[in-house]
Design a protein around this motif. Sequence first.
Motif, mmCIF file in Angstrom:
data_model
loop_
_atom_site.group_PDB
_atom_site.id
_atom_site.type_symbol
_atom_site.label_atom_id
_atom_site.label_comp_id
_atom_site.label_asym_id
_atom_site.label_seq_id
_atom_site.Cartn_x
_atom_site.Cartn_y
_atom_site.Cartn_z
ATOM 1 N N GLN A 112 0.828 -1.216 0.000
ATOM 2 C CA GLN A 112 0.000 0.000 0.000
ATOM 3 C C GLN A 112 0.861 1.264 0.000
ATOM 4 O O GLN A 112 0.530 2.245 -0.674
ATOM 5 N N LEU A 113 1.976 1.255 0.742
ATOM 6 C CA LEU A 113 2.886 2.401 0.694
ATOM 7 C C LEU A 113 3.475 2.547 -0.704
ATOM 8 O O LEU A 113 3.581 3.659 -1.243
ATOM 9 N N GLY A 114 3.851 1.426 -1.308
ATOM 10 C CA GLY A 114 4.388 1.463 -2.663
ATOM 11 C C GLY A 114 3.403 2.067 -3.653
ATOM 12 O O GLY A 114 3.787 2.843 -4.527
ATOM 13 N N GLY A 118 3.986 5.197 -6.175
ATOM 14 C CA GLY A 118 4.126 4.827 -7.576
ATOM 15 C C GLY A 118 5.132 3.729 -7.825
ATOM 16 O O GLY A 118 5.667 3.608 -8.939
ATOM 17 N N TRP A 119 5.383 2.885 -6.807
ATOM 18 C CA TRP A 119 6.345 1.789 -6.938
ATOM 19 C C TRP A 119 5.620 0.465 -7.053
ATOM 20 O O TRP A 119 4.746 0.149 -6.253
ATOM 21 N N LEU A 152 3.333 11.442 2.433
ATOM 22 C CA LEU A 152 2.989 11.075 3.804
ATOM 23 C C LEU A 152 2.561 12.259 4.660
ATOM 24 O O LEU A 152 2.003 12.074 5.747
ATOM 25 N N GLY A 153 2.861 13.466 4.200
ATOM 26 C CA GLY A 153 2.480 14.638 4.965
ATOM 27 C C GLY A 153 3.271 14.834 6.233
ATOM 28 O O GLY A 153 2.764 15.342 7.224
ATOM 29 N N TYR A 222 -1.812 2.551 6.029
ATOM 30 C CA TYR A 222 -2.556 2.196 4.823
ATOM 31 C C TYR A 222 -3.045 0.755 4.768
ATOM 32 O O TYR A 222 -4.024 0.463 4.078
ATOM 33 N N GLY A 223 -2.406 -0.148 5.459
ATOM 34 C CA GLY A 223 -2.795 -1.555 5.375
ATOM 35 C C GLY A 223 -4.127 -1.857 6.027
ATOM 36 O O GLY A 223 -5.006 -2.491 5.409
ATOM 37 N N ALA A 224 -4.305 -1.425 7.277
ATOM 38 C CA ALA A 224 -5.545 -1.742 7.998
ATOM 39 C C ALA A 224 -6.784 -1.190 7.295
ATOM 40 O O ALA A 224 -7.767 -1.919 7.119
#
Length: 248
Positions: A112-114, A118-119, A152-153, A222-224
């Motif tokens: 989710q971070l990727g 854009g990865w 991420l802000g 982002y995962g949960a």
Amino acid sequence: MIDRLELQTTLDALLQPDRFKDYCANGLQVEGRQRVRKIVSGVTASRALIEAAIAEGADTILVHHGLFWRGHDGRVTGWMRQRLGLLLAHDINLFAYHLPLDAHPEFGNNVQLGLRMGWQASGRFGEQDLGCLGATDDADAQTLAQRVEAALGRSVTLVNGKGGPIRRVAWCTGGAQGYFEAAIAAGADAFITGEISEPQFHLARECGVAFLACGHHATERYGAPALAAHVALQFGLDHQFIDIDNPA
């Protein structure tokens, strides 16, 4: 509305917690009401999140960081008494998935971070294959850091490497600074995680690989909610992500 057992079975089938060697209990940690209507997702089962979930009328909370960890002595006092007391008094189910949620190929924190950066995760590295490898195209580590900060802000701690373009990036959310050497061995130009410890500063300088510490909480937001949104859609449940801000 679905039965709690059906939700538990679905989550466990998706995340396969038995595959992982973890230092916490994964799955249903606190049993609440049998019928599930509304899920609140969050990063950590803090008192603030539990109170917010109660205010929103949730009967189920799904988090990455649960209540029970290896080394806890089992006494229900202080902060543990307060959190458990709220969950039990309001008959709220608590589901928590740690490493299984980090690693999931669709809903996991790393993937989710990727997506937000854009990865595309084209490879894995590190213990239990938790870390991700992918291609990027940043002029240098500072440019990469600025993109991460925008996504991420929050500000990023950057230890520059050898300088020059960043073409191969490795990332692992949360407290994965111990994966840095594996990222170096995997050929990364930069490594992104949540935290930095003293040794990583020297490794980055000596090995020429940039290290970006972007916040434990910030990288694992982002995962949960991705997982909760998926099961909510599947079963026609209400879902709300509540972000309890944490600078760490």
